[in-house]
Design a protein around this motif. Structure first.
Motif, PDB file in Angstrom:
ATOM      1  N   PRO A   1       0.838  -1.442  -0.096  1.00  0.00           N
ATOM      2  CA  PRO A   1       0.128   0.055  -0.075  1.00  0.00           C
ATOM      3  C   PRO A   1       0.858   1.220   0.035  1.00  0.00           C
ATOM      4  O   PRO A   1       1.729   1.377   0.667  1.00  0.00           O
ATOM      5  CB  PRO A   1      -0.744   0.013   1.303  1.00  0.00           C
ATOM      6  CG  PRO A   1      -0.591  -1.471   1.799  1.00  0.00           C
ATOM      7  CD  PRO A   1       0.668  -1.963   1.343  1.00  0.00           C
ATOM      8  N   VAL A   2       0.451   2.186  -0.806  1.00  0.00           N
ATOM      9  CA  VAL A   2       1.148   3.475  -0.848  1.00  0.00           C
ATOM     10  C   VAL A   2       0.117   4.609  -0.719  1.00  0.00           C
ATOM     11  O   VAL A   2      -1.087   4.476  -1.741  1.00  0.00           O
ATOM     12  CB  VAL A   2       1.816   3.826  -2.141  1.00  0.00           C
ATOM     13  CG1 VAL A   2       2.440   4.995  -2.192  1.00  0.00           C
ATOM     14  CG2 VAL A   2       3.139   2.743  -2.355  1.00  0.00           C
ATOM     15  N   VAL A   3       0.103   5.384   0.311  1.00  0.00           N
ATOM     16  CA  VAL A   3      -0.781   6.364   0.362  1.00  0.00           C
ATOM     17  C   VAL A   3      -0.012   7.715   0.239  1.00  0.00           C
ATOM     18  O   VAL A   3       1.105   8.271   0.771  1.00  0.00           O
ATOM     19  CB  VAL A   3      -1.505   6.384   1.863  1.00  0.00           C
ATOM     20  CG1 VAL A   3      -2.224   7.419   2.429  1.00  0.00           C
ATOM     21  CG2 VAL A   3      -1.901   5.033   2.166  1.00  0.00           C
ATOM     22  N   ASN A   4      -0.740   8.550  -0.503  1.00  0.00           N
ATOM     23  CA  ASN A   4      -0.460   9.915  -0.856  1.00  0.00           C
ATOM     24  C   ASN A   4      -0.827  10.936   0.208  1.00  0.00           C
ATOM     25  O   ASN A   4      -2.255  10.906   0.523  1.00  0.00           O
ATOM     26  CB  ASN A   4      -0.763  10.463  -2.331  1.00  0.00           C
ATOM     27  CG  ASN A   4       0.054   9.419  -3.383  1.00  0.00           C
ATOM     28  OD1 ASN A   4       1.004   9.929  -3.634  1.00  0.00           O
ATOM     29  ND2 ASN A   4      -0.669   8.386  -3.615  1.00  0.00           N
ATOM     30  N   VAL A   5       0.015  11.667   0.761  1.00  0.00           N
ATOM     31  CA  VAL A   5      -0.250  13.041   1.833  1.00  0.00           C
ATOM     32  C   VAL A   5       0.144  14.259   1.196  1.00  0.00           C
ATOM     33  O   VAL A   5       0.992  14.331   0.525  1.00  0.00           O
ATOM     34  CB  VAL A   5       0.510  12.460   3.008  1.00  0.00           C
ATOM     35  CG1 VAL A   5       0.188  13.231   4.188  1.00  0.00           C
ATOM     36  CG2 VAL A   5       0.409  10.995   3.429  1.00  0.00           C
ATOM     37  N   ASN A   6      -1.007  15.104   1.472  1.00  0.00           N
ATOM     38  CA  ASN A   6      -0.756  16.598   1.302  1.00  0.00           C
ATOM     39  C   ASN A   6      -1.518  17.360   2.521  1.00  0.00           C
ATOM     40  O   ASN A   6      -2.616  17.535   2.573  1.00  0.00           O
ATOM     41  CB  ASN A   6      -1.321  16.733   0.031  1.00  0.00           C
ATOM     42  CG  ASN A   6      -1.358  18.370  -0.184  1.00  0.00           C
ATOM     43  OD1 ASN A   6      -0.987  19.163   0.470  1.00  0.00           O
ATOM     44  ND2 ASN A   6      -1.665  18.722  -1.598  1.00  0.00           N
ATOM     45  N   ASN A   7      -0.553  17.952   3.444  1.00  0.00           N
ATOM     46  CA  ASN A   7      -1.170  18.820   4.375  1.00  0.00           C
ATOM     47  C   ASN A   7      -0.184  19.873   4.399  1.00  0.00           C
ATOM     48  O   ASN A   7       0.307  20.400   5.554  1.00  0.00           O
ATOM     49  CB  ASN A   7      -0.816  17.904   5.632  1.00  0.00           C
ATOM     50  CG  ASN A   7      -2.136  17.974   6.555  1.00  0.00           C
ATOM     51  OD1 ASN A   7      -3.261  18.384   6.200  1.00  0.00           O
ATOM     52  ND2 ASN A   7      -2.123  17.415   7.568  1.00  0.00           N
ATOM     53  N   ASN A   8      -0.101  20.814   3.462  1.00  0.00           N
ATOM     54  CA  ASN A   8       0.369  21.961   2.994  1.00  0.00           C
ATOM     55  C   ASN A   8       2.046  21.735   3.603  1.00  0.00           C
ATOM     56  O   ASN A   8       2.685  20.791   3.621  1.00  0.00           O
ATOM     57  CB  ASN A   8      -0.107  23.113   3.776  1.00  0.00           C
ATOM     58  CG  ASN A   8       0.015  24.423   3.128  1.00  0.00           C
ATOM     59  OD1 ASN A   8       1.141  24.595   2.363  1.00  0.00           O
ATOM     60  ND2 ASN A   8      -0.775  25.425   3.306  1.00  0.00           N
ATOM     61  N   CYS A   9       2.446  22.869   4.377  1.00  0.00           N
ATOM     62  CA  CYS A   9       3.974  22.538   4.805  1.00  0.00           C
ATOM     63  C   CYS A   9       4.247  21.597   5.817  1.00  0.00           C
ATOM     64  O   CYS A   9       5.284  21.299   6.148  1.00  0.00           O
ATOM     65  CB  CYS A   9       4.307  24.146   5.202  1.00  0.00           C
ATOM     66  SG  CYS A   9       4.157  25.381   4.007  1.00  0.00           S
ATOM     67  N   SER A  10       3.189  21.293   6.572  1.00  0.00           N
ATOM     68  CA  SER A  10       3.571  20.017   7.557  1.00  0.00           C
ATOM     69  C   SER A  10       3.323  18.681   6.571  1.00  0.00           C
ATOM     70  O   SER A  10       3.271  17.481   7.376  1.00  0.00           O
ATOM     71  CB  SER A  10       2.426  20.302   8.575  1.00  0.00           C
ATOM     72  OG  SER A  10       1.136  20.035   8.116  1.00  0.00           O
TER      73      SER A  10
END
Length: 393
Positions: free
Chosen positions: A74-83
């Motif tokens: 499993p590969v989960v893409n993450v986007n939480n701005n600068c954090s």
């Protein structure tokens, strides 16, 4: 029962200016390979991957880890701005701590464009839709980059409250450049005097150009594992995560109107409190900190939000040099975002990498003598704050 989470491998690329970097997946693969080599394990041992980036199409995470191997995990893409980088680390830690996996990769990268951050989608509500009205009510909107207006405005509000000198903010940038001069991975290693920093063009009062982090390209990675996995692979006395917390905005971020609170002060304060309580370690016990100095104003505010100095005490803390070698706690020995650079998706994992090196005693010229406890702070407007406590017995 929660499992202890060990950080057994870290790696990062040298940070570069936009336009001079390799492709995003090449940077990501380099950081990933370095972390695997550092851990002494093959990619086939990794059971899950959490991959962070802000500027990129969907499934860039898969394209990146496919360079390491095609194992179907499993590969989960993450986007939480600068954090984002620390958010990937947070998810990887949860997987290990909860017993869902024995070995997990947290990876972050960014291939940025030149110039200030901008909005990518203009046909829908901006995610800062609750934050911007606070700024509009308090100070209006100028031609300066929006992030500089927000953090600069917070710095200006602090100045009005405490009578802080503009040069106090400049001292933070001076320290950052001095620290970065010993970091081969940093984008800016040239030492600058306080006079040079203050003489650079004003971006937004009280910030000058050398007090603002640059757009940057790069990647960072960390391998996390359980105690059982570490013992099985003969890994002795690894750095481990003693506590970690993620917070998002509270009602106080928006009412009563305050630029300081809007840019994440209460998120940081709450996350730090949770980490101190969970770990049983207080701010006076910390040896080294990597914190989110996207602008000098935010580093100053974060000293107080993390409890490194009393509220209203940041100016004395800075001029007494309690934020550097020989003082109370060394902050941003890497040079921080101001001088190491700030590739959004990679920043949190680059901070992790620096702190693991510090606790291992392998940070070379940057080494904080006898470091055993380290704190990481990574902030993203919009918003999220991740605070992580690391230890080595």
């Amino acid at each position: 029962m929660k499992q202890r989470v060990n950080v057994i491998g870290v790696g990062m690329t040298q940070f570069t200016k936009p336009g001079s970097s390799p492709e995003y997946y090449e940077m990501a693969a380099e950081a990933g390979r370095k972390a695997l080599a550092d851990a002494g394990i093959p990619y086939e041992s990794v059971e899950q991957a959490f991959v962070g980036y802000v500027y990129g199409d969907s499934t860039c995470g898969q394209r990146s880890v496919y360079e390491l191997g095609l194992t179907g995990i499993p590969v989960v893409n993450v986007n939480n701005n600068c954090s984002t980088g620390s958010s990937a680390l947070y998810l990887a830690r949860q997987a290990i701590e909860g017993g869902l996996a024995e070995c997990v990769l947290a990876l972050g990268f960014e291939k940025m464009s030149k110039g200030a951050l901008g909005t990518m989608f203009n046909d829908r509500e901006n995610p800062m839709g609750l934050h911007v009205p606070v700024m509009l009510d308090l100070q209006g909107f100028s031609s300066a980059p929006p992030a500089a207006q927000m953090f600069g405005g917070a710095g200006r509000e602090y100045r009005w409250q405490h009578g802080t000198k503009k040069e106090t903010f400049g001292k933070i940038a001076e320290k950052a450049r001095k620290h970065a001069s010993n970091n081969p991975y940093a984008l800016f290693g040239q030492v600058l005097s306080l006079e040079e920093i203050m003489a650079s063009p004003e971006v937004f009062d009280p910030l000058t150009r050398f007090q603002c982090c640059p757009p940057t390209c790069g990647a960072g990675a960390a391998i996390l594992c359980s105690e059982a996995f570490a013992k099985k692979h003969g890994i002795k006395n690894p750095v481990y995560i003693a506590a970690q917390s993620m917070t998002t905005d509270y009602a106080s971020s928006f009412e009563p109107r305050s630029m300081i609170k809007m840019v994440g002060y209460d998120m940081t304060q709450a996350a730090a409190k949770q980490v101190y309580e969970e770990s049983g370690i207080g701010p006076d016990d910390i040896d080294v900190v990597e914190l989110h100095d996207c602008f000098t104003a935010n580093e100053l505010l974060t000293y107080e939000a993390l409890g490194l100095c009393p509220e209203g005490g940041a100016e004395k803390f800075i001029w007494d040099e309690d934020n550097t070698y020989g003082g109370k706690v060394v902050t941003n020995p890497s040079g921080g975002l101001l001088s190491k650079g700030h590739p959004l998706g990679a920043t949190g994992l680059a901070q992790c990498t620096e702190l693991v090196w510090q606790l291992r005693g392998t940070a070379e010229k940057r080494q904080v003598s006898g470091a055993q406890v380290a704190l990481q702070h990574n902030l993203g407007l919009g918003g999220a704050c991740v605070v992580t406590m690391y230890r080595r017995d």
